[in-house]
Each structure stands twice: as structure tokens, then as C-alpha cells.
Design a protein around this motif. Structure first.
Motif, PDB file in Angstrom:
ATOM      1  N   HIS A 126       0.830  -1.213   0.000  1.00  0.00           N
ATOM      2  CA  HIS A 126       0.000   0.000   0.000  1.00  0.00           C
ATOM      3  C   HIS A 126       0.860   1.257   0.000  1.00  0.00           C
ATOM      4  CE1 HIS A 126      -4.161  -1.438   0.284  1.00  0.00           C
ATOM      5  NE2 HIS A 126      -3.697  -2.444   1.008  1.00  0.00           N
ATOM      6  N   SER A 204      -4.458  -5.715  -1.560  1.00  0.00           N
ATOM      7  CA  SER A 204      -3.234  -5.087  -2.028  1.00  0.00           C
ATOM      8  C   SER A 204      -3.434  -4.401  -3.376  1.00  0.00           C
ATOM      9  CB  SER A 204      -2.150  -6.167  -2.157  1.00  0.00           C
ATOM     10  OG  SER A 204      -1.067  -5.711  -2.923  1.00  0.00           O
ATOM     11  N   PRO A 205      -2.713  -3.300  -3.651  1.00  0.00           N
ATOM     12  CA  PRO A 205      -2.796  -2.659  -4.964  1.00  0.00           C
ATOM     13  C   PRO A 205      -2.479  -3.584  -6.128  1.00  0.00           C
ATOM     14  CG  PRO A 205      -1.706  -1.206  -3.414  1.00  0.00           C
ATOM     15  CD  PRO A 205      -1.896  -2.515  -2.709  1.00  0.00           C
TER      16      PRO A 205
END
Length: 389
Positions: A126, A204-205
């Protein structure tokens, strides 16, 4: 098939080289009294290497971790080079001085809990905007085990069994939040872990941080990589041996319903450059003569990665053109997807490679000319993981 990081179609047969650097690749390899050898504790050293790697458009920087100091003879060599800070803390700081470089750290699975690992790497993902990677270290060191109250040294193949379960549990934790940001309870019950609760971070990205496995070539290590990893960190091999490894991994991946492109193979590599081949070999010999703590180098790098740092057998020795051609050849022949460079000096040991070899790789069309995506998965050409709700 979706493309890198889920951003578009994947180009079939793409052999663009991947490059990374290991810090401290110089653990046990820094040379005495060299002005290019810096601290392995001060943040400036980590920042310099990270900025150099990003200037060279590398995929990621990998921080090694050791649970005990390295020795020189029968003694700890030097307080400044004896150990290293906790890797995730350093990477979180590096995320503020880099924009594209992937940030990878070793974290052992013999003593840590999946919740701790999942939370730490999700936090880094992040903070960095999707650039985190976990090198799941399955090996266990009896001396390092003494630092932990629970102890419990695991012999092969049990440490690989625990590692695979640790990765599976971490992925359950990362999937416990829905893609639209809704938290859900999780539960995992297995041989080594019986846990249930709620995870503390949204997805999560990158979907999940990238997971890496390292092995010197053991059967158990290959199976662990095929079942659990996105990237295999391994030893440097000649073309025929590298091709045989890829064939073996392909068979193992198929058993888990995975394609060969789902696992990137990146051997560790040492590079010694010279204006002529003769000069490069002279520099290689000089590095061997001046190495600090060769025993520690053998323990850390030769035992695990298969990098020979105490003989003339450096991975690539020659002029920048010869090194670029040798690297390109191995990738083109399918023996590797790229290389994790192990500098002989920290922090300045990567500068010459970036300045003299990377431009030649670009001219050959073997390496990127710009970062095309924002996440480490996009750099590596890895698909975004499918959410398993």
C-alpha cells in the motif's frame, strides 16, 4: 490471458530481460579498504543502491536477511558489516525515495506467523503503490533459530512444507477483503497453522504482493517454487543446465495448473567489467584477493544461491559488450528470464553496470527503455491474481 498486472494482453514469446539487485549482495563480498565500500547499516547506502537500480530501470531491489552475524575466521568481522537492519523497515523507507522500483525482502517462514508476514508486506504494498515482494525463505539455520523462544529447527523437507502452508495462509489473508473493500473473516486450519480472525488491511494494490522462492536446486525447493511462487531465485547455470531446469519446472507447474510464464526464473549473477577482457579477468582476480570474510560469502551465497565468489568462476567477466551479449544469449535461449545481480561493493557496485552495460542491452532490444506500468507485477509481466472469494 490478461497481461502484466492485469493491464492488457501478454505478448507471447516475449524474452525481454528482467534485472534485479541483491543487497547486501556485499555481505561477505565487500573488499577491504576500497573507497566504494560503504556502510551496510546506514540508510544512505540503501538509498544509493535503490536509486541506481531505478535509474537502470531494474525490476526490483532485494534485501537479504540473516538471523545471526557473519563471521571472519572465528570472530564477528565488523559491527557495521556484521549484520543488517530489519528489511521491511528499510523498504518502507525506500518507498518514499523511489517511484517505480520493486521492493523485495526475505522473510523466513520457520519462526514467523502468516498474519505477521501478510500484514507487513501488504503494508509495504500500500505504501509503495503496488511494488512489494516477499522472498519466502524456507531454509532454517540452527544457530539463527536460537534467537527465537519457540525454537523448533526444521530439517528438509519439513521447512518447505511449512513454507508452502505459510504462503497459502498469507494469500488467504490477502483475499479476505473483497476487491471493493469489504472485510470478511478468515480461517485457515492446516498442519502448522490453525488461525482465524480478521485481517487489518484492504486488498493489495497488486492483488497480492509478489511471492518469491529461492533454492540452490533441490527437488524440494523446485516443488515449493512451482506450487507457491511467482519468481524463482536460483543459482547461475550454463545454457544447457538452465534449459533443463526450465523443462523440469514446466512439468511441476503443470501439476498445479500453472503455465511456464507464471514463474519467472532469475539466477543470481556476479559481474566483473573491464575495458578489455584481460583487464576484466585481472579485476576478477583482484576481487578474490581482497575479499572480506570468504567463509561467510560461501555460507550465504554459494550454499543457497550457488554463486561462486572465491574462484575465477564469476558469472560474467569481460567488456561491457561481452557481458551484455552473454546475458542476452542466456535469456534468448530460455535458460533464464533475467538476473539478480550480486555486487561486490555496497553501495557503489552497481553504478558501472548501469552506466556501461544497461545501455548496450537496450540497444540490443533485450531490456526496457522505460517503465511501462506502476506495479512490480507489471514490471515482471505477471498476471494479477484472481480473487478467491
Amino acid at each position: 490471458m490478461t497481461g502484466p498486472g492485469g493491464t492488457g494482453p501478454r505478448r507471447p514469446g516475449n524474452r525481454t530481460m528482467h534485472l534485479a539487485v541483491l543487497f547486501p549482495g556485499a555481505r561477505g563480498t565487500s573488499v577491504r579498504d576500497d573507497p566504494g565500500a560503504g556502510s551496510q547499516v546506514e540508510f544512505a547506502s540503501f538509498e544509493h543502491l535503490a536509486r541506481t537500480a531505478e535509474r537502470g530501470l531494474f525490476d526490483f531491489l532485494l534485501l537479504a536477511d540473516e538471523l545471526r552475524p557473519r563471521e571472519h575466521g572465528d570472530h564477528v568481522h565488523d559491527p557495521d558489516a556484521a549484520g543488517g537492519p530489519e528489511p521491511l523497515t528499510v523498504l518502507n523507507a525506500l518507498s518514499t525515495v523511489t517511484r517505480h522500483l520493486g521492493l523485495a525482502a526475505e522473510a523466513g517462514t520457520s519462526h514467523t506467523e502468516p498474519f505477521e508476514i501478510a500484514r507487513g508486506f501488504a503494508t509495504l504494498d500500500h505504501l509503495s503503490g503496488g511494488r512489494a515482494a516477499w522472498s519466502a525463505v524456507a531454509s532454517s539455520d540452527a544457530a539463527g533459530d536460537q534467537n527465537f523462544r519457540r525454537g523448533g529447527h526444521l530439517e528438509r523437507p519439513e521447512h518447505y512444507v511449512r513454507a508452502a502452508e505459510s504462503v497459502a495462509a498469507a494469500r488467504q489473508l490477502w483475499d479476505s477483503w473483497t476487491p471493493d473493500g469489504t472485510p470478511r473473516p478468515f480461517a485457515h486450519r492446516g498442519r502448522y497453522f490453525d488461525i482465524a480472525g480478521e485481517f487489518t488491511l484492504p486488498r493489495s494494490p497488486q492483488g497480492h504482493p509478489v511471492v518469491m522462492a529461492r533454492t540452490g536446486g533441490s527437488d524440494e525447493g523446485r516443488e515449493f517454487a512451482a506450487s507457491s511462487a511467482d519468481v524463482l531465485l536460483t543459482r547461475h547455470r550454463p545454457p544447457d543446465a538452465g534449459g533443463a531446469l526450465r523443462t523440469d519446472l514446466g512439468r511441476r507447474l503443470a501439476r498445479y495448473g500453472r503455465d511456464p510464464d507464471d514463474l519467472k526464473v532469475m539466477p543470481a549473477a556476479t559481474v566483473v567489467l573491464g575495458d578489455t577482457a584481460a583487464e576484466a579477468h585481472e579485476r576478477s582476480a583482484e576481487i578474490r584477493r581482497r575479499q572480506v570474510s570468504p567463509r561467510a560469502a560461501l555460507r550465504t551465497l554459494e550454499r543457497v544461491w550457488g554463486v561462486d565468489l572465491t574462484s575465477t568462476r564469476h558469472s560474467f567477466v569481460g567488456t561491457p559488450g561481452e557481458v551484455a551479449a552473454g546475458m542476452e544469449s542466456l535469456v534468448a535461449r530460455g535458460a533464464a528470464d533475467g538476473f539478480v545481480l550480486v555486487p561486490h561493493l555496497v553501495p557503489g557496485g552497481l553504478d558501472e553496470f548501469v552506466d556501461r552495460v544497461v545501455p548496450l542491452l537496450r540497444e540490443r532490444g533485450a531490456f526496457r527503455t522505460a517503465y511501462e506500468g506502476a506495479t512490480l507485477r507489471s514490471h515482471l509481466g505477471l498476471d494479477a491474481p484472481v480473487w478467491k472469494g
